[in-house]
Design a protein around this motif. Sequence first.
Motif, PDB file in Angstrom:
ATOM      1  N   VAL A 203      36.646  40.073  38.190  1.00  0.00           N
ATOM      2  CA  VAL A 203      36.531  40.979  39.324  1.00  0.00           C
ATOM      3  C   VAL A 203      36.095  42.350  38.822  1.00  0.00           C
ATOM      4  O   VAL A 203      36.183  42.656  37.629  1.00  0.00           O
ATOM      5  CB  VAL A 203      37.879  41.125  40.072  1.00  0.00           C
ATOM      6  N   LEU A 204      35.613  43.162  39.752  1.00  0.00           N
ATOM      7  CA  LEU A 204      35.463  44.588  39.504  1.00  0.00           C
ATOM      8  C   LEU A 204      36.706  45.282  40.028  1.00  0.00           C
ATOM      9  O   LEU A 204      37.291  44.880  41.039  1.00  0.00           O
ATOM     10  CB  LEU A 204      34.210  45.130  40.188  1.00  0.00           C
ATOM     11  N   THR A 205      37.108  46.354  39.345  1.00  0.00           N
ATOM     12  CA  THR A 205      38.393  46.984  39.651  1.00  0.00           C
ATOM     13  C   THR A 205      38.301  47.963  40.817  1.00  0.00           C
ATOM     14  O   THR A 205      38.766  49.096  40.756  1.00  0.00           O
ATOM     15  CB  THR A 205      38.949  47.692  38.405  1.00  0.00           C
TER      16      THR A 205
ATOM     17  N   VAL B 161      33.446  38.746  41.055  1.00  0.00           N
ATOM     18  CA  VAL B 161      32.175  38.757  40.329  1.00  0.00           C
ATOM     19  C   VAL B 161      31.546  37.372  40.319  1.00  0.00           C
ATOM     20  O   VAL B 161      30.346  37.227  40.535  1.00  0.00           O
ATOM     21  CB  VAL B 161      32.377  39.279  38.892  1.00  0.00           C
ATOM     22  N   GLY B 162      32.319  36.328  40.045  1.00  0.00           N
ATOM     23  CA  GLY B 162      31.826  34.977  40.240  1.00  0.00           C
ATOM     24  C   GLY B 162      31.449  34.181  39.013  1.00  0.00           C
ATOM     25  O   GLY B 162      30.878  33.096  39.129  1.00  0.00           O
ATOM     26  N   ASN B 163      31.737  34.673  37.804  1.00  0.00           N
ATOM     27  CA  ASN B 163      31.484  33.856  36.621  1.00  0.00           C
ATOM     28  C   ASN B 163      32.522  32.740  36.519  1.00  0.00           C
ATOM     29  O   ASN B 163      33.667  32.904  36.933  1.00  0.00           O
ATOM     30  CB  ASN B 163      31.517  34.728  35.362  1.00  0.00           C
ATOM     31  N   GLN B 164      32.124  31.597  35.949  1.00  0.00           N
ATOM     32  CA  GLN B 164      33.003  30.428  35.885  1.00  0.00           C
ATOM     33  C   GLN B 164      33.746  30.391  34.562  1.00  0.00           C
ATOM     34  O   GLN B 164      33.141  30.467  33.496  1.00  0.00           O
ATOM     35  CB  GLN B 164      32.200  29.139  36.048  1.00  0.00           C
TER      36      GLN B 164
ATOM     37  N   ASN C  52      26.431  39.797  36.756  1.00  0.00           N
ATOM     38  CA  ASN C  52      26.838  40.353  38.057  1.00  0.00           C
ATOM     39  C   ASN C  52      27.871  41.467  37.976  1.00  0.00           C
ATOM     40  O   ASN C  52      28.760  41.581  38.823  1.00  0.00           O
ATOM     41  CB  ASN C  52      27.366  39.248  38.986  1.00  0.00           C
ATOM     42  N   PHE C  53      27.762  42.313  36.958  1.00  0.00           N
ATOM     43  CA  PHE C  53      28.655  43.469  36.841  1.00  0.00           C
ATOM     44  C   PHE C  53      27.856  44.613  36.217  1.00  0.00           C
ATOM     45  O   PHE C  53      26.806  44.387  35.600  1.00  0.00           O
ATOM     46  CB  PHE C  53      29.877  43.132  35.983  1.00  0.00           C
TER      47      PHE C  53
ATOM     48  N   ALA D 263      37.082  42.999  34.967  1.00  0.00           N
ATOM     49  CA  ALA D 263      38.420  42.538  34.599  1.00  0.00           C
ATOM     50  C   ALA D 263      38.499  41.027  34.760  1.00  0.00           C
ATOM     51  O   ALA D 263      37.776  40.437  35.573  1.00  0.00           O
ATOM     52  CB  ALA D 263      39.485  43.214  35.458  1.00  0.00           C
ATOM     53  N   VAL D 264      39.370  40.397  33.982  1.00  0.00           N
ATOM     54  CA  VAL D 264      39.578  38.954  34.051  1.00  0.00           C
ATOM     55  C   VAL D 264      41.053  38.709  34.354  1.00  0.00           C
ATOM     56  O   VAL D 264      41.931  39.297  33.711  1.00  0.00           O
ATOM     57  CB  VAL D 264      39.184  38.263  32.740  1.00  0.00           C
ATOM     58  N   GLY D 265      41.312  37.851  35.339  1.00  0.00           N
ATOM     59  CA  GLY D 265      42.687  37.626  35.745  1.00  0.00           C
ATOM     60  C   GLY D 265      42.991  36.161  36.008  1.00  0.00           C
ATOM     61  O   GLY D 265      42.102  35.378  36.347  1.00  0.00           O
TER      62      GLY D 265
END
Length: 208
Positions: A96-98, A105-108, A132-133, A147-149
């Motif tokens: 995601v973007l913060t 964002v949509g990366n797998q 896409n960021f 960010a990755v969650g």
Amino acid sequence: MRSRRTTARRVLLVTSALAVIGCKETVGPRRGGPGTPLFSYSASGITVNQVNGSMRESGPLLIKGFNPTNPHHGDAIIATFFWLGSTNIIDSVVDVLTTTPYTRVGNQYHLVEYVTAGGYSMATYVATNIQNFPDPNTDPGQGDILAVGAYLSQPVTDGGVTISSWTGIEDNFTVALGEHRSSSGSGTATTVAQAGPIAAMPMRWSLV
């Protein structure tokens, strides 16, 4: 993981992975520091770009951003989540973007390893060719940070995440991911740990 003074025994959970990228000859993996994934050497170079992490997290989401500097487009991301508990309760891993609220964002992200020992769990996910960021991110204070969650099926009382980005990895996840393994153990003092040896794979050619 949070250090607990009530016991001298520490549980060690370790994972490692091997990635490949096109180059001119077959060689063995480079050795990194503790907790650093092992990658096949590339004549064009595989390098770590950004590293970050967070501990003592709680709730239904474990998340960390690449502040203050985003990875580059095309990088691979390795995200490892750890928490107090003995079952894999990760529903999904997303980037995601913060912004407020977060912007997907949509990366797998692909699950590579899950291991549990001593009441703790750890899961490692990998995404390749991230896009896409903002690259570069020009204003970290305005939601430009990637960010990755991990969204969990139930909240945790203690957990964390480490994230790293790598430049020079094959874009195709199926091609990029080589041998991977996990291990666990315990120690009564500061202990250097690794998951064990990983055999190098024959290199594949790729066209740039």
